[in-house]
Design an enzyme around this catalytic site. Sequence first.
Site, PDB file in Angstrom:
ATOM      1  N   CYS A 101     -14.889 -14.324  13.352  1.00  0.00           N
ATOM      2  CA  CYS A 101     -16.178 -15.533  12.785  1.00  0.00           C
ATOM      3  C   CYS A 101     -16.364 -14.961  11.272  1.00  0.00           C
ATOM      4  O   CYS A 101     -17.167 -15.814  10.640  1.00  0.00           O
ATOM      5  CB  CYS A 101     -17.472 -14.787  13.640  1.00  0.00           C
ATOM      6  SG  CYS A 101     -16.893 -15.135  15.467  1.00  0.00           S
ATOM      7  N   GLN A 128      -5.186   0.826  -2.180  1.00  0.00           N
ATOM      8  CA  GLN A 128      -6.280   1.641  -1.451  1.00  0.00           C
ATOM      9  C   GLN A 128      -5.950   2.902  -1.482  1.00  0.00           C
ATOM     10  O   GLN A 128      -6.920   3.877  -1.228  1.00  0.00           O
ATOM     11  CB  GLN A 128      -6.179   1.278   0.264  1.00  0.00           C
ATOM     12  CG  GLN A 128      -6.594  -0.211   0.368  1.00  0.00           C
ATOM     13  CD  GLN A 128      -8.198  -0.398   0.019  1.00  0.00           C
ATOM     14  OE1 GLN A 128      -9.264   0.413  -0.331  1.00  0.00           O
ATOM     15  NE2 GLN A 128      -8.607  -1.786  -0.225  1.00  0.00           N
ATOM     16  N   GLY A 186      -4.308  -6.733  -8.357  1.00  0.00           N
ATOM     17  CA  GLY A 186      -3.544  -6.015  -7.418  1.00  0.00           C
ATOM     18  C   GLY A 186      -2.680  -7.187  -6.639  1.00  0.00           C
ATOM     19  O   GLY A 186      -1.311  -7.101  -6.438  1.00  0.00           O
ATOM     20  N   THR A 187      -3.419  -8.351  -6.292  1.00  0.00           N
ATOM     21  CA  THR A 187      -2.585  -9.592  -5.850  1.00  0.00           C
ATOM     22  C   THR A 187      -1.499  -9.935  -6.835  1.00  0.00           C
ATOM     23  O   THR A 187      -0.447 -10.374  -6.462  1.00  0.00           O
ATOM     24  CB  THR A 187      -3.760 -10.682  -5.684  1.00  0.00           C
ATOM     25  OG1 THR A 187      -4.758 -10.404  -4.702  1.00  0.00           O
ATOM     26  CG2 THR A 187      -2.967 -11.894  -5.308  1.00  0.00           C
ATOM     27  N   THR A 219      -2.344 -12.922 -22.985  1.00  0.00           N
ATOM     28  CA  THR A 219      -2.784 -12.067 -24.170  1.00  0.00           C
ATOM     29  C   THR A 219      -3.506 -10.638 -23.346  1.00  0.00           C
ATOM     30  O   THR A 219      -4.016 -10.945 -22.130  1.00  0.00           O
ATOM     31  CB  THR A 219      -3.960 -12.686 -24.800  1.00  0.00           C
ATOM     32  OG1 THR A 219      -3.377 -13.803 -25.660  1.00  0.00           O
ATOM     33  CG2 THR A 219      -4.775 -11.643 -25.615  1.00  0.00           C
ATOM     34  N   SER A 231      -4.668  -1.339  -8.310  1.00  0.00           N
ATOM     35  CA  SER A 231      -5.857  -2.327  -9.009  1.00  0.00           C
ATOM     36  C   SER A 231      -6.946  -1.289  -9.357  1.00  0.00           C
ATOM     37  O   SER A 231      -7.278  -0.238  -8.650  1.00  0.00           O
ATOM     38  CB  SER A 231      -6.294  -3.197  -7.887  1.00  0.00           C
ATOM     39  OG  SER A 231      -7.405  -3.795  -8.152  1.00  0.00           O
ATOM     40  N   HIS A 243     -10.455  -1.959  -9.850  1.00  0.00           N
ATOM     41  CA  HIS A 243     -11.887  -2.073  -9.351  1.00  0.00           C
ATOM     42  C   HIS A 243     -12.088  -1.351  -8.063  1.00  0.00           C
ATOM     43  O   HIS A 243     -13.147  -1.348  -7.393  1.00  0.00           O
ATOM     44  CB  HIS A 243     -12.109  -3.471  -9.066  1.00  0.00           C
ATOM     45  CG  HIS A 243     -11.558  -4.279  -8.097  1.00  0.00           C
ATOM     46  ND1 HIS A 243     -12.391  -4.477  -6.882  1.00  0.00           N
ATOM     47  CD2 HIS A 243     -10.388  -4.759  -7.590  1.00  0.00           C
ATOM     48  CE1 HIS A 243     -11.494  -5.168  -6.039  1.00  0.00           C
ATOM     49  NE2 HIS A 243     -10.295  -5.204  -6.571  1.00  0.00           N
TER      50      HIS A 243
END
Lengths: 389, 124
Positions: free
Chosen positions: A320, A180, A74-75, A233, A196, A198
Amino acid sequence: MSPMDRVYFDHAATTPVREEVLEAMQPYFSEKYGNASSLHSFGQEAREALETSRATVAKLIGANPEEVIFTGSGTESNNTILKGTAFHKKKGHIITSAIEHPCVLNVCKWLETRGFDVTYLPVNNEGIVSPGDFANAFRNDTIIASVMTANNEIGSIQPIEELQKIASEKGVPFHTDAVQGFGKIPLARTDALTVSAHKLYGPKGVGVLCTKGIDFDPLLHGGGHETGRRSGTENVAGAVGFARAAELAFAEMGKEAKRQTALRDQLIDGLLAIDRTHLNGPREKRLPNNVNVWFEFIEGEALVLMLDGEGIAASTGSACSQKELKASHALLALGLEAHQAHGSLRMTIGRPTTEKEVDYALEKIPPVVQRLRKMSPFKKEYAGFGGEK
Amino acid sequence: MALYSEKVMEHFKNPQNMGKIEGADGVGKVGNVICGDVMYIYIKVKDNVIEDIKFETFGCAAAIATSSMMTELAKGKTLDEAEKITRDDVANELGGLPPLKVHCSNLAADALHDAIKDYRSKSK
């Protein structure tokens, strides 16, 4: 209830490959391993599988097969359409939203350093772009507009059909990152679309970019694969897996959306029953599988790690937990303060998620939240907690 | 490799000296809720020795683990000894921290020093 080994509530991050998908891919590793560009029979059987897969995906999108190219992620699809359009036009203005995935936002930020102008549209407190703002953002030199179908963190669903209509009226190509939303909700037809595999029980490392009538330069130059739009390929097994996964997702979409929405609402209601807990994102215009809340007085990374200790896999938009120690841009765009984003928890359900797993999560989460709140210095004014009054 | 060392996870899962000391002799408050972590350290001092120490922390696993580790290092030490506990001491005792999380161990040592300073200023 007997303790569960591990329950996975992170389907927006990735999903397990379905057995049917793995089975469909299997022959294309060691048996039908030909290079789809070769003239001989090895190559031709690979080519046939690739083109059949392309046709399948195109049909599900409502596109022609020649509009669909397979990419590595997707990126990559998002990078290709945005940088590719920018390189082709050489200069101009781009419209996007403040809550896009980093693979759109960071491309736009980089393009700004190369002389392009970008408008980052704000969202309302439910994470939804205003079509009015969108319409007002267009300039004479706008070269492309890109707004995601549904947000990966808070699940908010954008008015894509309306945005496409506005862009068409302005004569500007419209792209949507549908990573998404694809296979989960019905999609509006757009000038360009990123998907995408996955995220829908297909393999990692395969994306699709579907474009109609847009000129863009390729990101990858080479042997001219994918009609010159993406050299390298072809990943035949990946394309076969993508097509099979998409086919299954679309066949089950209505049923699964209904089932997952019920589980989602059960989870949201159960979490909001914990004192001083708030929903992030919309209640209604939300992906069927997305839950995102924030808990007062605690920090998300500690929460996610402690839940992991209970066998519950989830995620957070806390600073964090991020590589740059900045709170999630999407949560901040909703108007949340940094400390509110710190306390966020995202749980995304999927095909394998059962009611029993939701029950288990709802049984385990409240004591973990309490435990972390007990450690927190910010409970002075918190009378509902059994510790300090 | 796991994100955190076993020792960090151990202290995170079973933090020592967690809580508040009512009527503490010294209190240290460091951190900032905007950037993430906030630590409160409470000490009880008798004959110049840290007789009891407790912490309250809002923060990530590293912040909680370093709070816990620091209280263990400081408990029973004289004020002069405790003042010498450095940021590195806390991180080293935990078997190291990921580079991004080193600032958490800074926070724990700072909070301890802050509490000792508070005690000294009160007992002057």
